[in-house]
Design a protein around this motif. Structure first.
Motif, PDB file in Angstrom:
ATOM      1  N   ILE A 166      55.836  97.630 -52.647  1.00 42.07           N
ATOM      2  CA  ILE A 166      56.581  96.691 -53.492  1.00 42.07           C
ATOM      3  C   ILE A 166      55.849  95.351 -53.547  1.00 42.07           C
ATOM      4  CG2 ILE A 166      58.765  95.449 -53.765  1.00 42.07           C
ATOM      5  CD1 ILE A 166      60.131  97.868 -52.428  1.00 42.07           C
ATOM      6  N   THR A 167      55.288  94.941 -52.406  1.00 38.59           N
ATOM      7  CA  THR A 167      54.483  93.717 -52.363  1.00 38.59           C
ATOM      8  C   THR A 167      53.386  93.762 -53.416  1.00 38.59           C
ATOM      9  OG1 THR A 167      54.817  93.609 -49.958  1.00 38.59           O
ATOM     10  CG2 THR A 167      53.040  92.251 -50.893  1.00 38.59           C
ATOM     11  N   TRP A 168      52.628  94.859 -53.403  1.00 36.61           N
ATOM     12  CA  TRP A 168      51.482  94.978 -54.308  1.00 36.61           C
ATOM     13  C   TRP A 168      51.921  95.145 -55.761  1.00 36.61           C
ATOM     14  CZ3 TRP A 168      47.318  93.128 -52.463  1.00 36.61           C
ATOM     15  CH2 TRP A 168      46.996  93.272 -51.116  1.00 36.61           C
ATOM     16  N   TRP A 169      53.043  95.832 -55.980  1.00 36.52           N
ATOM     17  CA  TRP A 169      53.528  96.025 -57.349  1.00 36.52           C
ATOM     18  C   TRP A 169      53.938  94.695 -57.978  1.00 36.52           C
ATOM     19  CZ3 TRP A 169      53.355 100.070 -60.603  1.00 36.52           C
ATOM     20  CH2 TRP A 169      54.126 100.005 -61.770  1.00 36.52           C
ATOM     21  N   ILE A 170      54.657  93.874 -57.204  1.00 35.34           N
ATOM     22  CA  ILE A 170      55.062  92.565 -57.733  1.00 35.34           C
ATOM     23  C   ILE A 170      53.828  91.719 -58.028  1.00 35.34           C
ATOM     24  CG2 ILE A 170      56.285  90.408 -57.235  1.00 35.34           C
ATOM     25  CD1 ILE A 170      58.273  92.020 -55.590  1.00 35.34           C
ATOM     26  N   LEU A 171      52.848  91.760 -57.125  1.00 36.30           N
ATOM     27  CA  LEU A 171      51.615  91.006 -57.371  1.00 36.30           C
ATOM     28  C   LEU A 171      50.918  91.529 -58.623  1.00 36.30           C
ATOM     29  CD1 LEU A 171      49.668  88.815 -56.292  1.00 36.30           C
ATOM     30  CD2 LEU A 171      48.429  90.652 -55.127  1.00 36.30           C
TER      31      LEU A 171
ATOM     32  N   LEU B 172      65.843 100.628 -63.888  1.00 36.24           N
ATOM     33  CA  LEU B 172      65.071 100.001 -64.960  1.00 36.24           C
ATOM     34  C   LEU B 172      63.566 100.187 -64.809  1.00 36.24           C
ATOM     35  CD1 LEU B 172      67.084  96.657 -65.172  1.00 36.24           C
ATOM     36  CD2 LEU B 172      67.324  98.680 -66.610  1.00 36.24           C
ATOM     37  N   ARG B 173      63.145 100.772 -63.676  1.00 39.79           N
ATOM     38  CA  ARG B 173      61.720 100.982 -63.389  1.00 39.79           C
ATOM     39  C   ARG B 173      60.945  99.661 -63.452  1.00 39.79           C
ATOM     40  NH1 ARG B 173      59.461 105.933 -63.644  1.00 39.79           N
ATOM     41  NH2 ARG B 173      57.647 105.159 -64.775  1.00 39.79           N
ATOM     42  N   ALA B 174      61.535  98.648 -62.865  1.00 38.90           N
ATOM     43  CA  ALA B 174      60.917  97.326 -62.790  1.00 38.90           C
ATOM     44  C   ALA B 174      61.545  96.580 -61.628  1.00 38.90           C
ATOM     45  CB  ALA B 174      61.127  96.554 -64.088  1.00 38.90           C
ATOM     46  N   ILE B 175      60.755  95.763 -60.937  1.00 31.85           N
ATOM     47  CA  ILE B 175      61.279  94.992 -59.816  1.00 31.85           C
ATOM     48  C   ILE B 175      61.963  93.740 -60.349  1.00 31.85           C
ATOM     49  CG2 ILE B 175      60.751  93.818 -57.659  1.00 31.85           C
ATOM     50  CD1 ILE B 175      60.245  96.790 -57.547  1.00 31.85           C
ATOM     51  N   LEU B 176      63.222  93.570 -59.972  1.00 38.14           N
ATOM     52  CA  LEU B 176      63.995  92.413 -60.402  1.00 38.14           C
ATOM     53  C   LEU B 176      64.198  91.451 -59.237  1.00 38.14           C
ATOM     54  CD1 LEU B 176      66.848  94.230 -62.378  1.00 38.14           C
ATOM     55  CD2 LEU B 176      64.611  93.510 -63.221  1.00 38.14           C
TER      56      LEU B 176
END
Length: 272
Positions: free
Chosen positions: A124-129, A197-201
């Motif tokens: 999740i860290t890397w995805w948000i970045l 939603l397949r997205a980090i909120l």
């Protein structure tokens, strides 16, 4: 330093000072990039309580002298109100996309203190970045080729729901605490909405959406978690802390079933 419209001006000033200290005191060839992720990158920074999440990519592992310099830099940053809210890590650029299980120990900062070990580095860290990060200095994020895919994020969320939170459901007493009620409701809401939603909120956005998405049974608890998060000094929406704790436990069990039935299907690819 690169200026971003995503950051409030008072945060830009703080991070600019931080980057200047890094460049002033560390070897010029050590730092390959300085990046912001987390609530700032998601456009949900709370001046009162949000952390400043950062990642610094290095050309090589730091030596003892460089580690001491990093510690001194954060001592200086701690003179500012945001200093002790800096959470981040210093890792080699060759380690991009790796999680703690794959990484050697690295310097990290939490509560303004730098130590060597392991911090909160997951997919999740890397995805948000990758999707939302802000470049303060160095190679633009789009050129970092972060390998993290949505399937990797899904794996992390599955662990969070099925291991971390499910184990907490067996300890109802934990949720007599306001902080644990907030942590559970906001974090699990974020997982549920992100999966849907397949997205980090951001947590704030996720709680608001969950009030619309989930059955009315959970609305009081979600609003209570949001109350604690935003207006902790106001009166609880519950008459009984024990009732609230039991609701929190039941919410964990409900979302555990919801996520497993709808999102955690073994062997089915969920894309990139």
């Amino acid at each position: 330093m690169i200026v971003s419209n995503q950051m409030p001006m008072y945060v830009q000033s703080f991070t600019q000072n931080y980057v200047e200290l890094l460049n002033k005191h560390l070897p010029s060839d050590l730092i390959e990039g300085v990046y912001i992720y987390g609530s700032i990158a998601l456009g949900a920074f709370d001046e009162v309580k949000s952390d400043i999440d950062f990642i610094v990519l290095l050309s090589s592992a730091v030596n003892e002298q460089e580690l001491s310099i990093l510690q001194d830099i954060h001592v200086q940053m701690n003179k500012h109100a945001f200093g002790k809210r800096m959470d981040g890590l210093y890792i080699q650029a060759s380690m991009i996309g790796k999680t703690n299980e794959e990484l050697p120990a690295y310097p990290y900062c939490t509560d303004g203190i730098v130590e060597v070990g392991y911090w909160d580095v997951n997919h999740i860290t890397w995805w948000i970045l990758k999707k939302h990060g802000i470049t303060l200095q160095g190679i633009p994020i789009g050129e970092l080729n972060i390998p993290t895919k949505w399937d990797d994020v899904l794996e992390t969320m599955e662990y969070n729901i099925n291991q971390y939170w499910f184990s907490k459901s067996k300890k109802t007493y934990l949720f007599l605490s306001d902080s644990m009620v907030e942590f559970a409701t906001c974090t699990i809401s974020r997982i549920v909405c992100s999966l849907e939603l397949r997205a980090i909120l951001s947590k704030d956005e996720a709680v608001r959406l969950c009030v619309d998405m989930l059955p009315k049974r959970w609305h009081l608890l979600l609003k209570e978690g949001f109350r604690i998060r935003k207006k902790a000094n106001t009166k609880s929406l519950y008459k009984s802390k024990l009732k609230r704790a039991r609701d929190c436990r039941d919410f964990i069990l409900y979302t555990h079933q919801l996520c497993n039935e709808n999102f955690f299907i073994r062997g089915v690819s969920n894309g990139n």
